[in-house]
Design an enzyme around this catalytic site. Sequence first.
Site, mmCIF file in Angstrom:
data_model
loop_
_atom_site.group_PDB
_atom_site.id
_atom_site.type_symbol
_atom_site.label_atom_id
_atom_site.label_comp_id
_atom_site.label_asym_id
_atom_site.label_seq_id
_atom_site.Cartn_x
_atom_site.Cartn_y
_atom_site.Cartn_z
ATOM 1 N N CYS A 50 -13.941 15.827 -25.573
ATOM 2 C CA CYS A 50 -14.565 15.803 -24.245
ATOM 3 C C CYS A 50 -15.052 14.391 -23.909
ATOM 4 O O CYS A 50 -14.802 13.872 -22.802
ATOM 5 C CB CYS A 50 -15.733 16.784 -24.181
ATOM 6 S SG CYS A 50 -15.257 18.506 -24.384
ATOM 7 N N ASP B 142 20.009 -2.620 8.055
ATOM 8 C CA ASP B 142 20.775 -1.408 7.801
ATOM 9 C C ASP B 142 20.904 -0.674 9.134
ATOM 10 O O ASP B 142 20.063 -0.849 10.018
ATOM 11 C CB ASP B 142 20.036 -0.550 6.773
ATOM 12 C CG ASP B 142 20.668 0.810 6.603
ATOM 13 O OD1 ASP B 142 21.879 0.865 6.342
ATOM 14 O OD2 ASP B 142 19.945 1.817 6.757
ATOM 15 N N CYS C 53 -16.124 -24.497 -5.867
ATOM 16 C CA CYS C 53 -14.961 -25.173 -5.301
ATOM 17 C C CYS C 53 -13.708 -24.687 -6.016
ATOM 18 O O CYS C 53 -13.770 -23.882 -6.941
ATOM 19 C CB CYS C 53 -15.089 -26.684 -5.416
ATOM 20 S SG CYS C 53 -15.163 -27.267 -7.126
ATOM 21 N N CYS D 45 -13.422 -24.798 -9.826
ATOM 22 C CA CYS D 45 -14.011 -23.680 -10.580
ATOM 23 C C CYS D 45 -12.978 -22.574 -10.782
ATOM 24 O O CYS D 45 -12.832 -22.023 -11.881
ATOM 25 C CB CYS D 45 -15.226 -23.124 -9.828
ATOM 26 S SG CYS D 45 -16.568 -24.293 -9.586
ATOM 27 N N CYS E 222 -17.069 18.647 -27.709
ATOM 28 C CA CYS E 222 -16.515 17.987 -28.895
ATOM 29 C C CYS E 222 -16.157 16.548 -28.556
ATOM 30 O O CYS E 222 -16.302 16.112 -27.408
ATOM 31 C CB CYS E 222 -15.280 18.728 -29.420
ATOM 32 S SG CYS E 222 -13.923 18.754 -28.223
ATOM 33 N N ASP F 81 19.245 1.355 0.099
ATOM 34 C CA ASP F 81 18.900 -0.003 0.528
ATOM 35 C C ASP F 81 18.043 -0.740 -0.495
ATOM 36 O O ASP F 81 17.871 -1.959 -0.392
ATOM 37 C CB ASP F 81 18.142 0.034 1.866
ATOM 38 C CG ASP F 81 18.979 0.610 2.995
ATOM 39 O OD1 ASP F 81 20.182 0.296 3.036
ATOM 40 O OD2 ASP F 81 18.433 1.371 3.815
ATOM 41 N N ASP G 288 15.647 1.383 5.036
ATOM 42 C CA ASP G 288 14.702 2.489 4.849
ATOM 43 C C ASP G 288 15.129 3.502 3.792
ATOM 44 O O ASP G 288 14.363 4.391 3.447
ATOM 45 C CB ASP G 288 14.496 3.230 6.173
ATOM 46 C CG ASP G 288 15.722 4.040 6.580
ATOM 47 O OD1 ASP G 288 16.850 3.629 6.225
ATOM 48 O OD2 ASP G 288 15.549 5.074 7.244
#
Length: 800
Positions: free
Chosen positions: A86, A494, A15, A18, A83, A697, A693
């Site tokens: 890595c 715009d 529920c 929890c 090594c 803006d 866009d």
Amino acid sequence: MSEKRMDIPITGMTCAACANRIEKGLSRMDGVQEVAVNFATEKAAVTVDSDTADLPAIRAKIQSLGYEVTERQVDLQLTGMTCAACSARIEKVLSRMPGVYHVNVNLALETGRVTYDPTALSVEQIVGKIEKIGYGASVKGGDTAPEEDPRKTEIRKKTRMFVLSAVLSLPLLWTMFAHFSFTSWMYVPALFMNPYFQWLLATPVQFWIGWTFYKGAFSALRNGSANMDVLVVLGTSAAYFYSVFLVLTGSDHGLYFETSAVLITLILLGKLFEARAKGHSSDAIKKLMGLQPTMAVIERDGVISEISISDVQVGDVLVIRPGASVPVDAEVLSGASAVDESMLTGESLPVEKVTGDLLYAATVNANGSLRVRAKNIGKDTMLSGIIRVVEEAQGSKAPIQRLADKISGVFVPVVVGIAIVTFLVWYFVVTPGDFAQALTSTIAVLVIACPCALGLATPTSIMAGSGRAAEHGILFKTAEAMEQTKSIDTIVFDKTGTITKGTPEVTDFHVLDPSKQDRMVALAAAAESDSEHPVARAITAFGVENAKQIPTVEEFESIPGHGIRCKIEGMEVLLGNQKLLERFDVLFDGGIADIASLENEGKTVMYMTVDGEHSGVIAVADTVKESSAQAVKELHALGMEVIMLTGDQERTAKSIAATVGIDRVIAGVLPDQKAQTIAQLQAEGKRVAMAGDGINDAPALAVADIGLAMGTGTAVAMEAADITLMHGDLLRVPDTLTMSRLTVRNIKQNLFWALAYNTIGIPIAAAGLLAPWVAGAAMAFSSVSVVLNALRLQRVKLRS
């Protein structure tokens, strides 16, 4: 400080209480910055400081609270390490993969152990990632087996437990019905009436099948809180142990074994329905994930072959055959075709693609063959970005959910208190000394008061609503954005690239001698062909489309602030503004066109002369998108005030506003003033949404109550916005408002019914008018009905 966001799948939540307990527990840990637990998706979105957070400790904390983290471990045999650098590199790269919790690489043994989320990642992807960075990897012990969706495994487990519980409970239910007068005709075997046989049937249901409730209740109480499991355990245990007491004392009172067993069975049935329904609410994500192909056709050294998509590298040349899905984001190198991008934009018409155009992963090549170069792969593709945004929106919390969280936090203790009062009133006042009747009413109160529906009310609606919106190219970044959008009363647009197409086009081409129209168009296109100015490109494009042949330019001179001068086929051609005519002493023939009228319409007027004679007038304008006027009309119908905000001159802005029906124009605004203008509108008491866009803006999008970025715009604008519209069509704006309003309305419906079940059900149960098994059925139905109501959002009709 570096942040890392993890989505941790959690099982065992019953529920909203929890989810609240997990949030509180994790938020107190060092390095944990933000926690949002979604009961519906069964995931915790945890933002941590990756430098200080102890990830294993986070999982341990969740487990200490009584829940399990859905994770798997895979042991890998590694090759190619030389090594410690890595092994460190492998650990670093894998730990950055979404869904990986912990990585431990042993250089000496050349082995690695990866702990990961199987719902977000597969072993094949882990192995592919290691191979991609130059090392070898294989699963220790053999090939990997296909991994099953943990949700399906859980549903199958719940189904088995329910069937077993139902089989054991059926004889008990039979005996209960036999006590009713209207079922006197029923035959009841004598064995079913045997108290010890009933005890035998009820015990495995109570303690084996119902063990999950005891476990959850113990964990909740141990951590100082209470959840639905506490209510179930109290109710069923009271009925079971009272019945055991009656059997051992040989009392003639009726037994209540059927009450405890049938309740557990009905609760399991409700949980099973709930799990199935919650699975459907995440269908949108599954559909998006299923769109991307698993294989790609690659061209290397002149050889064409098919490889796994995980092996594709940025810069690889791929071949997209007709009918095939695009595997990665790519740029067209050669070929031409129509591509179905409806999964990204919601636009049903295919888009023509030629050399230089961009393709996006999971779009479908309709007819021609294309050679493309891979630009973005894996999690960097547009599709992966969409999936990530939708997942984050579904995992976030809407402000309205705070009400449900507050209620669920105190709900269980209050219900326990009501149950105690109910028992005392019945035992001492209503039916003095009648323990059985008092117990029955108390059990009914405990069982019907399940807070599951309350916890599911908001997140299931958010999941279904945001998923449906995503299918139509509307991406809500957060649940908060989805909720707040419905209260917007002002839309600010715009102009360039939002209301208009953002690219100039030739709208008028008037010539002195109409018989020479084609010739003048060709000369103008040739004259502007060497210029990169947007107006020049518009004239050249017009000429390419309308002239039969474009002649060659012999000489070219650009005159800043005036225009151009060139020589074409021995003729001197001038093309520019009125200052250019004055500079070369060319007389303007006013009869060619009504210049004032063109300028009043917001068009840029260019003058053209050939060998010193004024020959033509060209009008260029940033044309309005076809859908802009209809979008504004629909926004007005939704009660919106529509405003245009632009840096362009007022005359041009008002002309465009009049064309599309916009109420108010704010023109001549510099980029850095746009955000201030939005703030001024907000100071007037308006709830403002800004749609734009461009990079300029972005500040305004961030300041607005809701920022809407057009998907055809810049990445900066999309990052600053709350909502991204994948297609540049303004008709998606009213669709966004509609989807928000429908989703919030759905949430309110769910909250109403979740609270109504308890508000009505608890008093009825306390009054003794509700049998415990009926209370259990009502409780299960409440959760299922809330989820089913949320799923209605997946059938909302938006324009295609």
